[in-house]
Design a protein around this motif. Sequence first.
Motif, PDB file in Angstrom:
ATOM      1  N   ARG A   1      48.034  36.045  29.686  1.00  0.00           N
ATOM      2  CA  ARG A   1      46.594  36.073  29.388  1.00  0.00           C
ATOM      3  C   ARG A   1      45.752  36.000  30.651  1.00  0.00           C
ATOM      4  NH1 ARG A   1      46.518  30.843  25.900  1.00  0.00           N
ATOM      5  NH2 ARG A   1      47.879  30.365  27.639  1.00  0.00           N
ATOM      6  N   VAL A   2      46.378  35.701  31.781  1.00  0.00           N
ATOM      7  CA  VAL A   2      45.657  35.471  33.032  1.00  0.00           C
ATOM      8  C   VAL A   2      45.764  36.700  33.937  1.00  0.00           C
ATOM      9  CG1 VAL A   2      45.566  34.064  35.133  1.00  0.00           C
ATOM     10  CG2 VAL A   2      46.031  32.991  32.918  1.00  0.00           C
ATOM     11  N   GLN A   3      44.617  37.118  34.447  1.00  0.00           N
ATOM     12  CA  GLN A   3      44.576  38.192  35.440  1.00  0.00           C
ATOM     13  C   GLN A   3      44.462  37.575  36.835  1.00  0.00           C
ATOM     14  OE1 GLN A   3      41.202  40.664  34.660  1.00  0.00           O
ATOM     15  NE2 GLN A   3      42.288  41.905  33.162  1.00  0.00           N
ATOM     16  N   LEU A   4      45.227  38.113  37.766  1.00  0.00           N
ATOM     17  CA  LEU A   4      45.153  37.667  39.157  1.00  0.00           C
ATOM     18  C   LEU A   4      44.408  38.724  39.965  1.00  0.00           C
ATOM     19  CD1 LEU A   4      48.811  36.382  39.548  1.00  0.00           C
ATOM     20  CD2 LEU A   4      46.751  35.065  39.006  1.00  0.00           C
ATOM     21  N   LEU A   5      43.476  38.280  40.799  1.00  0.00           N
ATOM     22  CA  LEU A   5      42.640  39.173  41.587  1.00  0.00           C
ATOM     23  C   LEU A   5      43.135  39.225  43.022  1.00  0.00           C
ATOM     24  CD1 LEU A   5      39.206  37.793  40.362  1.00  0.00           C
ATOM     25  CD2 LEU A   5      40.443  39.785  39.471  1.00  0.00           C
ATOM     26  N   ALA A   6      43.051  40.398  43.617  1.00  0.00           N
ATOM     27  CA  ALA A   6      43.422  40.559  45.027  1.00  0.00           C
ATOM     28  C   ALA A   6      42.638  41.725  45.613  1.00  0.00           C
ATOM     29  CB  ALA A   6      44.920  40.825  45.161  1.00  0.00           C
ATOM     30  N   LEU A   7      42.426  41.663  46.918  1.00  0.00           N
ATOM     31  CA  LEU A   7      41.817  42.797  47.598  1.00  0.00           C
ATOM     32  C   LEU A   7      42.859  43.891  47.745  1.00  0.00           C
ATOM     33  CD1 LEU A   7      39.766  41.264  50.560  1.00  0.00           C
ATOM     34  CD2 LEU A   7      39.004  41.790  48.261  1.00  0.00           C
ATOM     35  N   THR A   8      42.428  45.124  47.598  1.00  0.00           N
ATOM     36  CA  THR A   8      43.300  46.252  47.903  1.00  0.00           C
ATOM     37  C   THR A   8      43.279  46.469  49.417  1.00  0.00           C
ATOM     38  OG1 THR A   8      41.476  47.811  47.714  1.00  0.00           O
ATOM     39  CG2 THR A   8      42.756  47.364  45.689  1.00  0.00           C
ATOM     40  N   GLN A   9      44.106  47.369  49.891  1.00  0.00           N
ATOM     41  CA  GLN A   9      44.066  47.706  51.317  1.00  0.00           C
ATOM     42  C   GLN A   9      42.682  48.228  51.691  1.00  0.00           C
ATOM     43  OE1 GLN A   9      46.138  47.050  53.776  1.00  0.00           O
ATOM     44  NE2 GLN A   9      47.434  46.003  52.288  1.00  0.00           N
TER      45      GLN A   9
ATOM     46  N   ALA B   1      31.548  38.128  45.450  1.00  0.00           N
ATOM     47  CA  ALA B   1      32.832  38.133  44.742  1.00  0.00           C
ATOM     48  C   ALA B   1      33.951  38.619  45.655  1.00  0.00           C
ATOM     49  CB  ALA B   1      32.747  39.004  43.496  1.00  0.00           C
ATOM     50  N   LEU B   2      33.705  39.698  46.374  1.00  0.00           N
ATOM     51  CA  LEU B   2      34.707  40.235  47.292  1.00  0.00           C
ATOM     52  C   LEU B   2      35.072  39.205  48.353  1.00  0.00           C
ATOM     53  CD1 LEU B   2      36.139  43.010  47.654  1.00  0.00           C
ATOM     54  CD2 LEU B   2      34.409  43.520  49.376  1.00  0.00           C
ATOM     55  N   ASN B   3      34.072  38.553  48.884  1.00  0.00           N
ATOM     56  CA  ASN B   3      34.299  37.532  49.903  1.00  0.00           C
ATOM     57  C   ASN B   3      35.077  36.343  49.334  1.00  0.00           C
ATOM     58  OD1 ASN B   3      33.967  36.806  52.622  1.00  0.00           O
ATOM     59  ND2 ASN B   3      32.257  35.483  52.118  1.00  0.00           N
ATOM     60  N   GLN B   4      34.726  35.907  48.135  1.00  0.00           N
ATOM     61  CA  GLN B   4      35.437  34.791  47.495  1.00  0.00           C
ATOM     62  C   GLN B   4      36.906  35.145  47.251  1.00  0.00           C
ATOM     63  OE1 GLN B   4      34.209  31.565  46.142  1.00  0.00           O
ATOM     64  NE2 GLN B   4      32.760  32.018  47.774  1.00  0.00           N
ATOM     65  N   ILE B   5      37.142  36.363  46.783  1.00  0.00           N
ATOM     66  CA  ILE B   5      38.519  36.797  46.531  1.00  0.00           C
ATOM     67  C   ILE B   5      39.297  36.856  47.849  1.00  0.00           C
ATOM     68  CG2 ILE B   5      39.972  38.703  45.730  1.00  0.00           C
ATOM     69  CD1 ILE B   5      37.621  39.335  43.725  1.00  0.00           C
ATOM     70  N   SER B   6      38.662  37.345  48.903  1.00  0.00           N
ATOM     71  CA  SER B   6      39.345  37.479  50.196  1.00  0.00           C
ATOM     72  C   SER B   6      39.752  36.123  50.765  1.00  0.00           C
ATOM     73  CB  SER B   6      38.470  38.209  51.206  1.00  0.00           C
ATOM     74  OG  SER B   6      37.445  37.372  51.702  1.00  0.00           O
ATOM     75  N   GLN B   7      38.981  35.101  50.480  1.00  0.00           N
ATOM     76  CA  GLN B   7      39.272  33.763  50.993  1.00  0.00           C
ATOM     77  C   GLN B   7      40.160  32.966  50.048  1.00  0.00           C
ATOM     78  OE1 GLN B   7      35.542  31.841  51.924  1.00  0.00           O
ATOM     79  NE2 GLN B   7      34.807  33.606  53.049  1.00  0.00           N
ATOM     80  N   ALA B   8      40.642  33.626  48.996  1.00  0.00           N
ATOM     81  CA  ALA B   8      41.465  32.986  47.972  1.00  0.00           C
ATOM     82  C   ALA B   8      40.734  31.804  47.341  1.00  0.00           C
ATOM     83  CB  ALA B   8      42.823  32.566  48.535  1.00  0.00           C
ATOM     84  N   ALA B   9      39.399  31.823  47.421  1.00  0.00           N
ATOM     85  CA  ALA B   9      38.604  30.770  46.792  1.00  0.00           C
ATOM     86  C   ALA B   9      38.637  30.925  45.275  1.00  0.00           C
ATOM     87  CB  ALA B   9      37.167  30.822  47.297  1.00  0.00           C
ATOM     88  N   ALA B  10      38.884  32.134  44.832  1.00  0.00           N
ATOM     89  CA  ALA B  10      38.974  32.397  43.400  1.00  0.00           C
ATOM     90  C   ALA B  10      39.973  33.530  43.197  1.00  0.00           C
ATOM     91  CB  ALA B  10      37.609  32.775  42.839  1.00  0.00           C
ATOM     92  N   SER B  11      41.058  33.243  42.503  1.00  0.00           N
ATOM     93  CA  SER B  11      42.086  34.268  42.316  1.00  0.00           C
ATOM     94  C   SER B  11      42.159  34.770  40.880  1.00  0.00           C
ATOM     95  CB  SER B  11      43.446  33.733  42.750  1.00  0.00           C
ATOM     96  OG  SER B  11      43.785  32.609  41.956  1.00  0.00           O
ATOM     97  N   THR B  12      41.292  34.226  40.012  1.00  0.00           N
ATOM     98  CA  THR B  12      41.226  34.689  38.627  1.00  0.00           C
ATOM     99  C   THR B  12      39.767  34.941  38.270  1.00  0.00           C
ATOM    100  OG1 THR B  12      40.942  32.489  37.652  1.00  0.00           O
ATOM    101  CG2 THR B  12      43.226  33.244  37.987  1.00  0.00           C
ATOM    102  N   PRO B  13      39.513  35.783  37.281  1.00  0.00           N
ATOM    103  CA  PRO B  13      38.130  35.999  36.856  1.00  0.00           C
ATOM    104  C   PRO B  13      37.433  34.697  36.433  1.00  0.00           C
ATOM    105  CG  PRO B  13      39.505  37.740  35.995  1.00  0.00           C
ATOM    106  CD  PRO B  13      40.431  36.719  36.613  1.00  0.00           C
ATOM    107  N   ALA B  14      38.152  33.833  35.727  1.00  0.00           N
ATOM    108  CA  ALA B  14      37.548  32.560  35.296  1.00  0.00           C
ATOM    109  C   ALA B  14      37.194  31.695  36.496  1.00  0.00           C
ATOM    110  CB  ALA B  14      38.499  31.815  34.358  1.00  0.00           C
TER     111      ALA B  14
END
Length: 116
Positions: A57-65, A8-21
């Motif tokens: 209704r949409v949450q956006l995911l991002a890595l923190t520092q 999940a962390l890797n997917q978020i970092s690559q912007a492959a998935a920016s929402t939980p869905a």
Amino acid sequence: MSVAEWVALNQISQAAASTPAGLADAMDMTRGAISKVLDKLQSKGLISRATSKEDSRVQLLALTQQGKRALPELTTVADGNDEHFFGALGANERATLRKLLKKLADTHQMHNIPVD
């Protein structure tokens, strides 16, 4: 860190998935299961969730520092684990194994599982 958290962390970092869905779809997991993974990552300070300005209704995911700093080290650990486990196989054997696993995944319609 669990494998699911790492992926999940890797997917978020690559912007492959920016929402939980989107992440649930990318990882072929239920939204409930992804929510638990995201809760763990957030409690570790590795990701943040923000409400979309376009759709509340949409949450956006991002890595923190902290997540951005941890990712290279986690990648090194994951690569080391792969080498430890698969190191007994030569390059041709690894290629054959990957081909056979891909065939099984295709046969059983397992298309959304990140493998790299």
